[in-house]
Design a protein around this motif. Sequence first.
Motif, short mmCIF file in Angstrom:
data_model
loop_
_atom_site.label_atom_id
_atom_site.label_comp_id
_atom_site.label_asym_id
_atom_site.label_seq_id
_atom_site.Cartn_x
_atom_site.Cartn_y
_atom_site.Cartn_z
N GLN A 204 0.83 -1.20 0.00
CA GLN A 204 0.00 0.00 0.00
C GLN A 204 0.87 1.25 0.00
O GLN A 204 0.76 2.11 -0.88
N SER B 127 -6.69 -4.27 1.79
CA SER B 127 -7.09 -2.95 1.31
C SER B 127 -7.48 -1.98 2.41
O SER B 127 -8.11 -0.95 2.15
N PRO C 282 -7.81 1.39 0.27
CA PRO C 282 -7.21 0.55 -0.76
C PRO C 282 -6.10 1.25 -1.51
O PRO C 282 -6.09 2.48 -1.64
N THR D 63 -3.46 -3.51 -3.67
CA THR D 63 -3.87 -4.23 -2.46
C THR D 63 -5.00 -5.20 -2.80
O THR D 63 -5.58 -5.17 -3.88
N GLY D 64 -5.31 -6.07 -1.85
CA GLY D 64 -6.36 -7.04 -2.04
C GLY D 64 -5.81 -8.43 -2.30
O GLY D 64 -4.61 -8.61 -2.54
#
Length: 307
Positions: A139, A170, A174, A178-179
């Motif tokens: 991030q 996130s 977010p 990310t994720g």
Amino acid sequence: MSDHGVDEREAVRAFRERVGLPGLVDVHTHFMPDRVLKKVWAYFDSAGPLVGRAWPIRYRQEEDERVALLRGFGVRAFTSMLYPHKPGMAVWLNGWAADFAARTPDCLRTATLFPEPGVEAYVKDAVASGARVFKAHVQVGGYDPGDPLLDPAWGLLAEAGVPVVMHCGSGPVPGAFTGPGPVASLLARHPRLRLIVAHLGMPEYADFMALAERYGEVRLDTTMAFTDFIEFDAPFSRDRETLARLAALGDRVLLGTDFPNIPHPYRHQLEALESLGLGDDWLRAVCYGNGAALFGVGEGTGTVPGP
């Protein structure tokens, strides 16, 4: 060191005694060069775009006082999570972290990386000279963990069995990469990577638990999960099925807190875990046993005993 008249050290000690813990292993604590940490605190103070809201830092003591606080809480081993946000920072940060670990025997020597030319070489050097855990922050760094520049480094870390704590969920806001998707792609290429998903993958908890269920070397850290501050925006489902999944992953969930960059007392993270009702065996594994086994705490590693 009090919170509304309650001595924090005694409150944490009471938790440890209640659960039957010889100490704590905290895999997600931040120690950085002073000027870097002050910039991080200023960013939190300003509620910067990667934070999203006011985030008061509770523990602003000097470095030696912060170390003493962790020891007073009974933390037997902790980390110096640090991360670059641009090329050219990682080698310098790794040098600082090596010096910090050398003068702080209960700190697991931490290193970091960034997608840049030369990353494989400095990761190899860090591992060869004793780095025991890496930090990756996709991030803040704004990079894809699947960046081809990083691929040899991931392979090296997987082969060496060195864990990587990765902020890849996130939350709190977010990022471009990310994720669970980018991480799933990374694990498909490096299934033996000892990935520790920071913050339990907040807010994509279920998706990251699914990755841990699929890959035996994937672990989750509890950093700020279940606390009042996080539950307000990113609550963890307390339905029976979700809690059963978390319980079943009990041998691969590790205590993390984000100390000192937290808006609540240290003990609140521990009490939030206890509030899940998953039992003392689960708490003993999460708060001490899993981290102790992963990092060899108490087996001649130079870590100091808790009080």
